[in-house]
Design a protein around this motif. Structure first.
Motif, PDB file in Angstrom:
ATOM      1  N   MET A   1       0.838  -1.059   0.073  1.00  0.00           N
ATOM      2  CA  MET A   1       0.036   0.116  -0.186  1.00  0.00           C
ATOM      3  C   MET A   1       0.884   1.166  -0.048  1.00  0.00           C
ATOM      4  SD  MET A   1      -3.338  -1.027   0.120  1.00  0.00           S
ATOM      5  CE  MET A   1      -4.081   0.399   0.453  1.00  0.00           C
ATOM      6  N   SER A   2       0.466   2.358  -0.763  1.00  0.00           N
ATOM      7  CA  SER A   2       1.207   3.604  -0.553  1.00  0.00           C
ATOM      8  C   SER A   2       0.161   4.729  -0.542  1.00  0.00           C
ATOM      9  CB  SER A   2       2.254   3.533  -1.735  1.00  0.00           C
ATOM     10  OG  SER A   2       1.257   3.492  -3.131  1.00  0.00           O
ATOM     11  N   SER A   3       0.705   5.725  -0.445  1.00  0.00           N
ATOM     12  CA  SER A   3      -0.402   7.113  -0.310  1.00  0.00           C
ATOM     13  C   SER A   3       0.561   8.133  -0.678  1.00  0.00           C
ATOM     14  CB  SER A   3      -1.224   7.135   1.052  1.00  0.00           C
ATOM     15  OG  SER A   3      -0.184   7.473   2.036  1.00  0.00           O
ATOM     16  N   ILE A   4      -0.123   9.367  -0.939  1.00  0.00           N
ATOM     17  CA  ILE A   4       0.705  10.646  -1.037  1.00  0.00           C
ATOM     18  C   ILE A   4      -0.311  11.508  -0.389  1.00  0.00           C
ATOM     19  CG2 ILE A   4       1.154  12.413  -3.020  1.00  0.00           C
ATOM     20  CD1 ILE A   4       1.318  10.517  -4.937  1.00  0.00           C
ATOM     21  N   ARG A   5       0.613  12.544   0.646  1.00  0.00           N
ATOM     22  CA  ARG A   5      -0.046  13.664   1.145  1.00  0.00           C
ATOM     23  C   ARG A   5       1.021  14.971   1.047  1.00  0.00           C
ATOM     24  NH1 ARG A   5       2.238  10.322   5.421  1.00  0.00           N
ATOM     25  NH2 ARG A   5       3.908  11.638   6.644  1.00  0.00           N
ATOM     26  N   LYS A   6       0.398  15.869   1.064  1.00  0.00           N
ATOM     27  CA  LYS A   6       0.800  17.065   1.116  1.00  0.00           C
ATOM     28  C   LYS A   6       1.334  17.565   2.409  1.00  0.00           C
ATOM     29  CE  LYS A   6      -0.014  21.846  -0.244  1.00  0.00           C
ATOM     30  NZ  LYS A   6      -0.951  22.735  -1.007  1.00  0.00           N
ATOM     31  N   ARG A   7       2.509  18.056   2.415  1.00  0.00           N
ATOM     32  CA  ARG A   7       3.327  18.305   3.648  1.00  0.00           C
ATOM     33  C   ARG A   7       3.793  19.813   3.658  1.00  0.00           C
ATOM     34  NH1 ARG A   7       9.706  17.398   4.825  1.00  0.00           N
ATOM     35  NH2 ARG A   7       9.736  18.103   7.210  1.00  0.00           N
ATOM     36  N   TYR A  24       5.024   4.705   1.471  1.00  0.00           N
ATOM     37  CA  TYR A  24       4.820   3.307   0.940  1.00  0.00           C
ATOM     38  C   TYR A  24       5.723   2.382   1.831  1.00  0.00           C
ATOM     39  CZ  TYR A  24       9.599   3.474  -0.935  1.00  0.00           C
ATOM     40  OH  TYR A  24      10.904   3.654  -1.210  1.00  0.00           O
ATOM     41  N   ARG A  25       5.558   0.989   1.431  1.00  0.00           N
ATOM     42  CA  ARG A  25       6.292   0.104   1.923  1.00  0.00           C
ATOM     43  C   ARG A  25       7.203  -0.604   1.164  1.00  0.00           C
ATOM     44  NH1 ARG A  25       5.177  -0.603   7.493  1.00  0.00           N
ATOM     45  NH2 ARG A  25       3.400  -0.029   8.097  1.00  0.00           N
ATOM     46  N   ASP A  26       8.457  -1.067   1.300  1.00  0.00           N
ATOM     47  CA  ASP A  26       9.017  -1.743   0.360  1.00  0.00           C
ATOM     48  C   ASP A  26       8.775  -3.121   0.410  1.00  0.00           C
ATOM     49  OD1 ASP A  26      10.321  -2.908   2.721  1.00  0.00           O
ATOM     50  OD2 ASP A  26      12.147  -1.482   2.502  1.00  0.00           O
ATOM     51  N   SER A  27       9.709  -3.907  -0.588  1.00  0.00           N
ATOM     52  CA  SER A  27       9.350  -5.149  -0.531  1.00  0.00           C
ATOM     53  C   SER A  27       9.766  -6.176   0.645  1.00  0.00           C
ATOM     54  CB  SER A  27      10.711  -5.859  -1.563  1.00  0.00           C
ATOM     55  OG  SER A  27      10.554  -5.083  -2.834  1.00  0.00           O
ATOM     56  N   ALA A  28      10.316  -5.465   1.791  1.00  0.00           N
ATOM     57  CA  ALA A  28      10.698  -6.178   3.079  1.00  0.00           C
ATOM     58  C   ALA A  28       9.528  -5.745   3.960  1.00  0.00           C
ATOM     59  CB  ALA A  28      11.980  -6.008   3.632  1.00  0.00           C
ATOM     60  N   GLY A  29       8.660  -4.897   3.677  1.00  0.00           N
ATOM     61  CA  GLY A  29       7.602  -4.449   4.490  1.00  0.00           C
ATOM     62  C   GLY A  29       7.821  -3.297   5.257  1.00  0.00           C
ATOM     63  N   LYS A  30       9.181  -2.634   4.989  1.00  0.00           N
ATOM     64  CA  LYS A  30       9.634  -1.430   5.890  1.00  0.00           C
ATOM     65  C   LYS A  30       9.029  -0.268   5.206  1.00  0.00           C
ATOM     66  CE  LYS A  30      13.611   0.778   7.903  1.00  0.00           C
ATOM     67  NZ  LYS A  30      15.064   0.700   8.108  1.00  0.00           N
ATOM     68  N   ARG A  31       8.518   0.561   6.090  1.00  0.00           N
ATOM     69  CA  ARG A  31       7.900   1.963   5.752  1.00  0.00           C
ATOM     70  C   ARG A  31       8.776   2.782   5.344  1.00  0.00           C
ATOM     71  NH1 ARG A  31       3.810   5.416   9.528  1.00  0.00           N
ATOM     72  NH2 ARG A  31       2.736   6.752   7.694  1.00  0.00           N
ATOM     73  N   ARG A  32       8.709   3.516   4.101  1.00  0.00           N
ATOM     74  CA  ARG A  32       9.598   4.382   3.410  1.00  0.00           C
ATOM     75  C   ARG A  32       8.920   5.617   2.887  1.00  0.00           C
ATOM     76  NH1 ARG A  32      15.044   2.415   4.050  1.00  0.00           N
ATOM     77  NH2 ARG A  32      15.019   0.073   3.911  1.00  0.00           N
ATOM     78  N   PHE A  33       9.761   6.657   2.780  1.00  0.00           N
ATOM     79  CA  PHE A  33       9.202   7.825   2.309  1.00  0.00           C
ATOM     80  C   PHE A  33      10.031   8.440   1.066  1.00  0.00           C
ATOM     81  CE2 PHE A  33       8.307   7.341   6.896  1.00  0.00           C
ATOM     82  CZ  PHE A  33       6.731   7.591   6.873  1.00  0.00           C
ATOM     83  N   PHE A  51       4.875  -0.765  -8.749  1.00  0.00           N
ATOM     84  CA  PHE A  51       5.268  -1.774  -9.660  1.00  0.00           C
ATOM     85  C   PHE A  51       6.565  -2.845  -9.043  1.00  0.00           C
ATOM     86  CE2 PHE A  51       7.544  -3.457 -13.197  1.00  0.00           C
ATOM     87  CZ  PHE A  51       6.480  -4.227 -13.958  1.00  0.00           C
ATOM     88  N   GLN A  52       7.547  -1.594  -8.990  1.00  0.00           N
ATOM     89  CA  GLN A  52       8.822  -2.440  -8.570  1.00  0.00           C
ATOM     90  C   GLN A  52       8.782  -3.200  -7.376  1.00  0.00           C
ATOM     91  OE1 GLN A  52      11.498   0.863  -8.355  1.00  0.00           O
ATOM     92  NE2 GLN A  52      11.866   1.057 -10.644  1.00  0.00           N
ATOM     93  N   VAL A  53       7.998  -2.683  -6.266  1.00  0.00           N
ATOM     94  CA  VAL A  53       7.767  -3.481  -5.168  1.00  0.00           C
ATOM     95  C   VAL A  53       7.015  -4.785  -5.316  1.00  0.00           C
ATOM     96  CG1 VAL A  53       6.769  -3.327  -2.781  1.00  0.00           C
ATOM     97  CG2 VAL A  53       7.878  -1.318  -3.477  1.00  0.00           C
ATOM     98  N   ALA A  54       5.854  -4.705  -6.062  1.00  0.00           N
ATOM     99  CA  ALA A  54       5.035  -5.812  -6.493  1.00  0.00           C
ATOM    100  C   ALA A  54       6.008  -6.993  -7.057  1.00  0.00           C
ATOM    101  CB  ALA A  54       3.929  -5.395  -7.360  1.00  0.00           C
ATOM    102  N   HIS A  55       7.009  -6.586  -7.935  1.00  0.00           N
ATOM    103  CA  HIS A  55       7.808  -7.341  -8.671  1.00  0.00           C
ATOM    104  C   HIS A  55       9.188  -7.644  -7.971  1.00  0.00           C
ATOM    105  CE1 HIS A  55       4.873  -6.465 -11.744  1.00  0.00           C
ATOM    106  NE2 HIS A  55       5.184  -7.654 -12.261  1.00  0.00           N
ATOM    107  N   GLY A  56       9.266  -7.153  -6.830  1.00  0.00           N
ATOM    108  CA  GLY A  56      10.650  -7.398  -6.123  1.00  0.00           C
ATOM    109  C   GLY A  56      11.918  -6.638  -6.467  1.00  0.00           C
TER     110      GLY A  56
END
Length: 378
Positions: A1-7, A24-33, A51-56
């Motif tokens: 899952m990923s989202s976009i928010r205004k900062r 978003y969360r990377d392929s290992a499930g870690k939260r990234r920004f 797309f990249q995360v889904a395909h590793g």
């Protein structure tokens, strides 16, 4: 899952700053920004990252290294694999002079195929096509090494190519049969007894200069008339394995070559090398080309136009001559590939394809002549 928010935030001077943050969360499930100045850029990056995360195949920027850092790792591996000193020096030069100035500070995770295509275009504009091909090949190898180490998930430059049109591919300069006969005759009269056997191996076996410089007597079977390539000498005079796996090969020799080698073996100074230097070490390329193979050409007046003391052909031209002689004798392409030590049949066709076509045309003409005779008879 990923989202976009205004900062939105305020600087020390009270100025308001705004940005768009991809969560978003990377392929290992870690939260990234990932932060962007424009929502349009954030949206585009989010789609690609999902797309990249889904395909590793996603590598976060924080875990990525720059192209320069990846190049250092690649060069270190080349050294650890004990590639030739001249090869490593060439790679290092390609990195320093071309790759680092163009994209050295770019992180591997930020490289895209369009960026690689743009680099390809810049290389093609700045240098000759052969050099551009070598630099692009080095860039691909750099990214592949980083991928092998798990520092990037994909090689975005893998499909990027620099095409070379057939009309741009220079045909090798090959001595004629008349010129070869004159050079062999002149070499047999040389004051240096090793010149004639050297000329014979160049013309009849098509060995590379490095293979001749590292050739040992143990690789010659003068009873059965063959020469086997199992080692070579690099530019620094170090003996090592041949250029590639395909370079390990055995080549038949004609009677002239066998006779010349037998005579030379009786006169050769003691040692393992067939063609040692005057001091008994590995002979240098310039000495072999100029001091040994230069005089027979000059004596035969086979020189460069306007330069009466400069031989027309370098050592590699005789390698081409050997291939042309085999093709002229209807030796099939696969056997020519093996005897030349080419890694693939494509290399053989790319270099000598026009000669094979010539032979095919000769056959067609001969068959047409035959048909015309019987057609008239009826």
């Amino acid at each position: 899952m990923s989202s976009i928010r205004k900062r939105t935030w305020y600087t020390a001077t009270g100025e308001t700053k705004k940005a768009w943050l991809v969560d978003y969360r990377d392929s290992a499930g870690k939260r990234r920004f990932k932060q962007f100045n424009r929502k349009k850029d954030a949206d585009a990056w989010r789609v690609n990252a999902s797309f990249q995360v889904a395909h590793g195949i996603h590598t976060p920027d924080s875990q990525s290294i720059t192209v320069s850092e990846a190049a250092k790792l690649w060069l270190d591996r080349c050294r650890s694999e004990q590639l030739e000193t001249t090869t490593i020096a060439a790679y290092d030069q390609q990195v320093r002079l071309h790759i680092e100035p163009l994209c050295g500070e770019v992180k591997l995770s930020q490289l895209t195929t369009p960026m690689a295509e743009n680099l390809r275009d810049k290389l093609a504009r700045r240098m000759s096509r052969p050099m551009a091909v070598r630099v692009l090949r080095a860039l691909k190898a750099i990214i592949s090494e980083a991928q092998r180490r798990g520092l990037v998930a994909q090689n975005v430059a893998l499909g990027v190519k620099i095409s070379r049109k057939d009309r741009e591919r220079p045909k090798p300069k090959i001595p004629t049969k008349t010129e070869l006969a004159e050079i062999l005759t002149a070499s047999a009269s040389s004051e240096q007894p090793m010149v004639h056997p050297l000329a014979c191996l160049l013309v009849f076996a098509g060995l590379r200069a490095s293979e001749l410089r590292g050739l040992a007597w143990a690789e010659l079977d003068l009873k059965n008339g063959t020469v086997t390539v199992s080692q070579r000498a690099d530019a620094a005079g170090n003996i090592g394995p041949p250029k590639s796996k395909a370079s390990f090969r055995s080549i038949p020799l004609p009677k002239m070559a066998v006779k010349a080698l037998k005579r030379w073996k009786l006169a050769c100074p003691p040692g393992d090398l067939v063609f040692p230097s005057p001091t008994g070490k590995v002979m240098s390329h310039p000495y072999m080309a100029r001091t040994l193979m230069g005089p027979p050409q000059i004596a035969s007046k086979i020189v460069k136009p306007g330069l009466s003391s400069t031989p027309r052909f370098g050592l590699h031209a005789f390698r081409h001559a050997a291939a042309s002689l085999w093709i002229d004798q209807r030796v099939n392409a696969k056997r020519v590939q093996v005897w030349m030590g080419h890694g693939s049949i494509q290399v053989t066709f790319d270099t000598y394809g026009h000669l094979f076509e010539q032979v095919d045309q000769d056959n067609e003409i001969a068959n047409a002549v035959e048909r015309s005779i019987f057609a008239d008879a009826t």
